[in-house]
Scaffold this motif. Structure first.
Motif, PDB file in Angstrom:
ATOM      1  N   GLY A   1       0.823  -1.216   0.000  1.00  0.00           N
ATOM      2  CA  GLY A   1       0.000   0.000   0.000  1.00  0.00           C
ATOM      3  C   GLY A   1       0.853   1.260   0.000  1.00  0.00           C
ATOM      4  O   GLY A   1       1.946   1.280   0.540  1.00  0.00           O
ATOM      5  N   LEU A   2       0.341   2.263  -0.654  1.00  0.00           N
ATOM      6  CA  LEU A   2       1.005   3.560  -0.662  1.00  0.00           C
ATOM      7  C   LEU A   2       0.098   4.588  -0.013  1.00  0.00           C
ATOM      8  O   LEU A   2      -1.121   4.524  -0.127  1.00  0.00           O
ATOM      9  CB  LEU A   2       1.326   3.990  -2.099  1.00  0.00           C
ATOM     10  CG  LEU A   2       2.237   3.079  -2.917  1.00  0.00           C
ATOM     11  CD1 LEU A   2       2.344   3.582  -4.341  1.00  0.00           C
ATOM     12  CD2 LEU A   2       3.614   3.044  -2.268  1.00  0.00           C
ATOM     13  N   GLU A   3       0.699   5.535   0.648  1.00  0.00           N
ATOM     14  CA  GLU A   3      -0.087   6.608   1.246  1.00  0.00           C
ATOM     15  C   GLU A   3      -0.563   7.568   0.167  1.00  0.00           C
ATOM     16  O   GLU A   3       0.093   7.738  -0.859  1.00  0.00           O
ATOM     17  CB  GLU A   3       0.771   7.376   2.265  1.00  0.00           C
ATOM     18  CG  GLU A   3       1.145   6.549   3.473  1.00  0.00           C
ATOM     19  CD  GLU A   3       1.949   7.361   4.481  1.00  0.00           C
ATOM     20  OE1 GLU A   3       1.799   8.600   4.506  1.00  0.00           O
ATOM     21  OE2 GLU A   3       2.737   6.747   5.195  1.00  0.00           O
ATOM     22  N   THR A   4      -1.707   8.191   0.419  1.00  0.00           N
ATOM     23  CA  THR A   4      -2.232   9.176  -0.514  1.00  0.00           C
ATOM     24  C   THR A   4      -1.459  10.479  -0.344  1.00  0.00           C
ATOM     25  O   THR A   4      -1.151  10.900   0.760  1.00  0.00           O
ATOM     26  CB  THR A   4      -3.725   9.428  -0.226  1.00  0.00           C
ATOM     27  OG1 THR A   4      -4.422   8.181  -0.305  1.00  0.00           O
ATOM     28  CG2 THR A   4      -4.311  10.409  -1.222  1.00  0.00           C
ATOM     29  N   PHE A   5      -1.166  11.096  -1.473  1.00  0.00           N
ATOM     30  CA  PHE A   5      -0.508  12.403  -1.408  1.00  0.00           C
ATOM     31  C   PHE A   5      -1.078  13.289  -2.495  1.00  0.00           C
ATOM     32  O   PHE A   5      -1.628  12.836  -3.494  1.00  0.00           O
ATOM     33  CB  PHE A   5       1.017  12.280  -1.528  1.00  0.00           C
ATOM     34  CG  PHE A   5       1.487  11.702  -2.833  1.00  0.00           C
ATOM     35  CD1 PHE A   5       1.844  12.530  -3.894  1.00  0.00           C
ATOM     36  CD2 PHE A   5       1.585  10.320  -3.006  1.00  0.00           C
ATOM     37  CE1 PHE A   5       2.278  11.990  -5.076  1.00  0.00           C
ATOM     38  CE2 PHE A   5       2.016   9.786  -4.192  1.00  0.00           C
ATOM     39  CZ  PHE A   5       2.374  10.618  -5.234  1.00  0.00           C
ATOM     40  N   THR A   6      -0.958  14.599  -2.300  1.00  0.00           N
ATOM     41  CA  THR A   6      -1.502  15.577  -3.222  1.00  0.00           C
ATOM     42  C   THR A   6      -0.370  16.352  -3.866  1.00  0.00           C
ATOM     43  O   THR A   6       0.560  16.793  -3.188  1.00  0.00           O
ATOM     44  CB  THR A   6      -2.434  16.560  -2.485  1.00  0.00           C
ATOM     45  OG1 THR A   6      -3.433  15.784  -1.799  1.00  0.00           O
ATOM     46  CG2 THR A   6      -3.085  17.532  -3.430  1.00  0.00           C
TER      47      THR A   6
END
Length: 120
Positions: free
Chosen positions: A111-116
């Motif tokens: 899993g990867l963290e969400t980033f903007t």
């Protein structure tokens, strides 16, 4: 009689007899997905401890072979991206013999963290 051919023959035989008694064996096996049974190509296979390091990767059918392994007791570590790591603690290598090890790796979610991303 010329002694050179006889000496050459004796030397040749001595080298081959010493090599034939070299205490080494082979470790081979197959790595598959634990859920589907599908072969896992490009899995890393490593014997521990070994000096120099003895390792390989699996082929397209999940097969691996480690040749010329010194006789002894090893652990076999197998890992692949997208799957867990498995450690087989006791793998015996015997002189002139082939040790066969089947390995099933559990799938692992990465899993990867969400980033903007914002523009400036």
């Amino acid at each position: 009689m010329n002694a050179r051919p006889l000496l050459f023959l004796l030397g040749f035989l001595a080298v081959h007899l010493l090599h034939a008694q070299d205490p080494r064996g082979t470790v081979r096996g197959r790595v598959v997905d634990a859920h589907s049974g599908a072969p896992l190509p490009d899995a890393a296979v490593l014997l521990l401890p070994s000096d120099p390091p003895l390792g390989t990767t699996t082929d397209s059918l999940g097969r691996f072979t480690l040749r010329e392994v010194p006789v002894g007791l090893y652990a076999l570590r197998v890992q692949r991206l997208g799957h867990g790591t498995l450690l087989v603690p006791e793998v015996w290598v015997r002189s002139g013999k082939e040790t066969v090890q089947a390995v099933a790796l559990e799938p692992m979610t990465i899993g990867l963290e969400t980033f903007t991303v914002t523009a400036m």
